[in-house]
Each structure stands twice: as structure tokens, then as C-alpha cells.
Motif scaffolding. Structure first.
Motif, PDB file in Angstrom:
ATOM      1  N   GLU A   8      32.131  12.313  15.996  1.00  0.00           N
ATOM      2  CA  GLU A   8      33.100  11.480  15.910  1.00  0.00           C
ATOM      3  C   GLU A   8      33.356  10.347  16.462  1.00  0.00           C
ATOM      4  OE1 GLU A   8      36.989  14.097  15.913  1.00  0.00           O
ATOM      5  OE2 GLU A   8      35.870  15.820  15.877  1.00  0.00           O
ATOM      6  N   VAL A   9      33.379  10.636  17.705  1.00  0.00           N
ATOM      7  CA  VAL A   9      34.061   9.322  18.249  1.00  0.00           C
ATOM      8  C   VAL A   9      32.635   8.248  18.109  1.00  0.00           C
ATOM      9  CG1 VAL A   9      34.814   8.288  20.810  1.00  0.00           C
ATOM     10  CG2 VAL A   9      34.986  11.010  19.782  1.00  0.00           C
ATOM     11  N   ILE A  10      31.832   8.683  18.505  1.00  0.00           N
ATOM     12  CA  ILE A  10      30.298   7.549  18.523  1.00  0.00           C
ATOM     13  C   ILE A  10      30.200   6.247  16.858  1.00  0.00           C
ATOM     14  CG2 ILE A  10      28.257   7.622  18.262  1.00  0.00           C
ATOM     15  CD1 ILE A  10      28.657   9.414  20.654  1.00  0.00           C
ATOM     16  N   ARG A  11      30.691   8.245  15.703  1.00  0.00           N
ATOM     17  CA  ARG A  11      30.520   7.264  14.726  1.00  0.00           C
ATOM     18  C   ARG A  11      32.031   6.435  13.897  1.00  0.00           C
ATOM     19  NH1 ARG A  11      29.581  12.897  12.811  1.00  0.00           N
ATOM     20  NH2 ARG A  11      26.865  12.564  12.040  1.00  0.00           N
ATOM     21  N   LEU A  12      32.976   6.660  15.539  1.00  0.00           N
ATOM     22  CA  LEU A  12      34.485   5.730  14.731  1.00  0.00           C
ATOM     23  C   LEU A  12      34.076   4.384  15.734  1.00  0.00           C
ATOM     24  CD1 LEU A  12      37.329   4.901  13.667  1.00  0.00           C
ATOM     25  CD2 LEU A  12      37.331   5.871  16.485  1.00  0.00           C
ATOM     26  N   MET A  37      20.053   5.486  17.165  1.00  0.00           N
ATOM     27  CA  MET A  37      21.197   5.228  16.908  1.00  0.00           C
ATOM     28  C   MET A  37      20.753   4.867  19.096  1.00  0.00           C
ATOM     29  SD  MET A  37      23.593   8.465  18.424  1.00  0.00           S
ATOM     30  CE  MET A  37      22.711   8.996  20.281  1.00  0.00           C
ATOM     31  N   LYS A  38      21.836   3.638  19.013  1.00  0.00           N
ATOM     32  CA  LYS A  38      22.283   2.991  20.530  1.00  0.00           C
ATOM     33  C   LYS A  38      23.519   3.387  20.883  1.00  0.00           C
ATOM     34  CE  LYS A  38      20.758  -0.996  22.985  1.00  0.00           C
ATOM     35  NZ  LYS A  38      22.146  -0.518  24.550  1.00  0.00           N
ATOM     36  N   LEU A  39      23.928   3.047  21.477  1.00  0.00           N
ATOM     37  CA  LEU A  39      25.656   3.470  22.321  1.00  0.00           C
ATOM     38  C   LEU A  39      25.943   2.231  22.769  1.00  0.00           C
ATOM     39  CD1 LEU A  39      26.596   7.208  23.740  1.00  0.00           C
ATOM     40  CD2 LEU A  39      26.368   6.823  21.644  1.00  0.00           C
ATOM     41  N   THR A  40      27.222   1.775  22.733  1.00  0.00           N
ATOM     42  CA  THR A  40      27.390   0.174  22.775  1.00  0.00           C
ATOM     43  C   THR A  40      28.447   1.218  24.165  1.00  0.00           C
ATOM     44  OG1 THR A  40      29.209   0.758  21.321  1.00  0.00           O
ATOM     45  CG2 THR A  40      27.435  -0.364  20.370  1.00  0.00           C
ATOM     46  N   THR A  41      29.378  -0.071  24.771  1.00  0.00           N
ATOM     47  CA  THR A  41      30.490   0.045  25.414  1.00  0.00           C
ATOM     48  C   THR A  41      31.651   0.490  24.990  1.00  0.00           C
ATOM     49  OG1 THR A  41      30.907  -1.828  25.643  1.00  0.00           O
ATOM     50  CG2 THR A  41      29.102  -0.837  27.191  1.00  0.00           C
ATOM     51  N   LYS A  42      31.458   1.027  23.766  1.00  0.00           N
ATOM     52  CA  LYS A  42      32.803   1.002  22.645  1.00  0.00           C
ATOM     53  C   LYS A  42      32.163   2.112  23.250  1.00  0.00           C
ATOM     54  CE  LYS A  42      33.627  -0.650  19.297  1.00  0.00           C
ATOM     55  NZ  LYS A  42      34.015  -1.540  17.275  1.00  0.00           N
ATOM     56  N   SER A  43      31.950   3.343  21.971  1.00  0.00           N
ATOM     57  CA  SER A  43      31.457   4.608  22.881  1.00  0.00           C
ATOM     58  C   SER A  43      31.347   5.104  23.988  1.00  0.00           C
ATOM     59  CB  SER A  43      30.636   4.840  22.056  1.00  0.00           C
ATOM     60  OG  SER A  43      30.104   5.396  20.415  1.00  0.00           O
ATOM     61  N   GLU A  44      31.030   4.054  24.857  1.00  0.00           N
ATOM     62  CA  GLU A  44      30.667   4.885  26.267  1.00  0.00           C
ATOM     63  C   GLU A  44      31.761   4.846  26.746  1.00  0.00           C
ATOM     64  OE1 GLU A  44      26.967   3.129  28.444  1.00  0.00           O
ATOM     65  OE2 GLU A  44      25.947   3.688  26.489  1.00  0.00           O
ATOM     66  N   TYR A  45      32.538   3.791  26.758  1.00  0.00           N
ATOM     67  CA  TYR A  45      34.055   3.339  27.426  1.00  0.00           C
ATOM     68  C   TYR A  45      34.995   4.522  27.074  1.00  0.00           C
ATOM     69  CZ  TYR A  45      32.843  -0.294  29.865  1.00  0.00           C
ATOM     70  OH  TYR A  45      32.107  -1.549  31.106  1.00  0.00           O
ATOM     71  N   SER A  46      34.813   4.699  25.246  1.00  0.00           N
ATOM     72  CA  SER A  46      36.059   5.526  24.542  1.00  0.00           C
ATOM     73  C   SER A  46      35.955   6.920  25.004  1.00  0.00           C
ATOM     74  CB  SER A  46      35.524   5.337  22.922  1.00  0.00           C
ATOM     75  OG  SER A  46      35.947   4.162  22.786  1.00  0.00           O
ATOM     76  N   TYR A  50      18.049  16.043  14.743  1.00  0.00           N
ATOM     77  CA  TYR A  50      19.339  17.035  16.182  1.00  0.00           C
ATOM     78  C   TYR A  50      19.975  16.432  16.989  1.00  0.00           C
ATOM     79  CZ  TYR A  50      18.574  17.788  21.048  1.00  0.00           C
ATOM     80  OH  TYR A  50      18.964  18.262  21.918  1.00  0.00           O
ATOM     81  N   VAL A  51      20.096  15.438  16.969  1.00  0.00           N
ATOM     82  CA  VAL A  51      21.149  14.523  17.248  1.00  0.00           C
ATOM     83  C   VAL A  51      22.182  14.384  16.393  1.00  0.00           C
ATOM     84  CG1 VAL A  51      22.165  11.655  17.565  1.00  0.00           C
ATOM     85  CG2 VAL A  51      19.420  12.149  18.278  1.00  0.00           C
ATOM     86  N   SER A  52      22.675  14.393  15.896  1.00  0.00           N
ATOM     87  CA  SER A  52      23.756  14.851  15.103  1.00  0.00           C
ATOM     88  C   SER A  52      24.435  16.312  15.130  1.00  0.00           C
ATOM     89  CB  SER A  52      23.533  14.609  13.405  1.00  0.00           C
ATOM     90  OG  SER A  52      24.693  15.714  12.663  1.00  0.00           O
ATOM     91  N   GLU A  53      23.575  17.746  15.264  1.00  0.00           N
ATOM     92  CA  GLU A  53      24.222  18.858  15.669  1.00  0.00           C
ATOM     93  C   GLU A  53      23.926  19.028  17.069  1.00  0.00           C
ATOM     94  OE1 GLU A  53      20.294  20.638  12.281  1.00  0.00           O
ATOM     95  OE2 GLU A  53      20.870  21.333  14.085  1.00  0.00           O
ATOM     96  N   ARG A  54      23.384  18.381  17.426  1.00  0.00           N
ATOM     97  CA  ARG A  54      23.541  18.392  18.914  1.00  0.00           C
ATOM     98  C   ARG A  54      25.714  17.785  19.138  1.00  0.00           C
ATOM     99  NH1 ARG A  54      25.148  20.421  23.007  1.00  0.00           N
ATOM    100  NH2 ARG A  54      24.137  19.987  25.594  1.00  0.00           N
ATOM    101  N   LEU A  55      25.041  16.896  18.444  1.00  0.00           N
ATOM    102  CA  LEU A  55      26.989  15.849  19.283  1.00  0.00           C
ATOM    103  C   LEU A  55      27.926  16.517  18.174  1.00  0.00           C
ATOM    104  CD1 LEU A  55      25.354  11.821  19.067  1.00  0.00           C
ATOM    105  CD2 LEU A  55      25.657  13.516  21.104  1.00  0.00           C
ATOM    106  N   GLU A  56      27.202  16.733  17.310  1.00  0.00           N
ATOM    107  CA  GLU A  56      28.340  17.657  16.475  1.00  0.00           C
ATOM    108  C   GLU A  56      29.005  19.159  17.283  1.00  0.00           C
ATOM    109  OE1 GLU A  56      30.249  16.822  13.798  1.00  0.00           O
ATOM    110  OE2 GLU A  56      29.659  14.965  12.688  1.00  0.00           O
TER     111      GLU A  56
END
Length: 133
Positions: free
Chosen positions: A78-82, A1-10, A119-125
Motif C-alpha cells: 500500500e505504501v508503494i502504491r501510494l 515496478m521500479k521504486l522511486t525515492t518517494k517509496s524508498e524514503y517513505s 508474486y510481487v503483489s502477494e509478497r508485498l501485501e
């Protein structure tokens, strides 16, 4: 997983909206100024968030944006998945965006990547906007 600016700004925009209680409308320009987000880019992101039911908008001089859900009902996952898709490090271990990859040939590697995904999923969920405001 790498966050883009779409996720970060959202995420930043949603946190900003979460800090304004209830139905108080927030001007997009205020979000742009606070976080240095280009206006046209934020318009696109807010459109996606609106279409997906995370924000509401009202047009006009008195218009703006507010959350359509409580901050406690919106998880980072959910925001990152979106915005960016899978949380998994490779699609062959993704639960929602599965696709075959060459790494499937090595079970031990898949095991490590699955642990990372879990781990990542559980933490972000488990992390909501309410935890971040």
C-alpha cells in the motif's frame, strides 16, 4: 515496478516511526539524519503519508510524527502504491492502474508478466512494517 525515492524514503520513515512505540512523537530531523533524506523532500512525503492516514503530526517545539495505524496494519504494497502507483511490471497487467499497452498483442508475454505481478503483489501485501522492525 521500479521504486522511486518517494517509496524508498517513505518506507524508511515509516519503519523509523514504527520503532518508536505508541504515540511517542519523533522529530523529522532525526529521520533525515538517520537515513540521509533531504528535509524538504521528507516534509512532502510525510504530508502525503499524513493525508493518507498513515502518520499523525503535531506542530510545535514538542511536536513530531508518529504512526496513525499499528505497524502490523501497514503493508509495503500500500505504501508503494501510494507513492509510485502500480506494482505490476506493465500497466496492461495491473489490477489497480490498468491501461492498455502494446504488449497485450502477445498473450504469452502477458502471462509471464501477470505471474510476476502476482508474486510481487502477494509478497508485498504479506509484508507489514511490523515484519521489518
Amino acid at each position: 515496478m521500479k521504486l522511486t525515492t518517494k517509496s524508498e524514503y517513505s518506507i524508511l520513515a515509516l519503519i523509523h516511526l514504527a520503532r518508536h512505540k505508541g504515540d511517542e512523537l519523533v522529530k523529522m530531523e532525526g529521520i533525515c539524519t538517520k537515513y540521509g533524506i533531504p528535509k524538504k523532500y521528507l516534509e512532502q512525503l510525510l504530508f502525503i503519508l499524513k493525508r493518507s492516514g498513515y502518520v499523525r503530526a503535531r506542530r510545535g517545539a514538542e511536536g513530531g510524527y508518529c504512526l496513525a495505524k499499528s505497524p502490523g496494519a501497514i503493508t509495503l504494497a500500500e505504501v508503494i502504491r501510494l507513492m509510485d502507483g502500480a506494482l505490476a511490471p506493465t500497466e496492461s497487467v495491473s489490477e489497480y492502474f490498468f491501461s492498455h499497452t502494446p504488449l497485450e498483442k502477445e498473450a504469452k508475454v502477458i502471462g509471464v508478466l501477470t505471474e510476476i505481478r502476482d508474486y510481487v503483489s502477494e509478497r508485498l501485501e504479506a509484508t507489514t512494517l511490523a515484519d521489518l522492525v
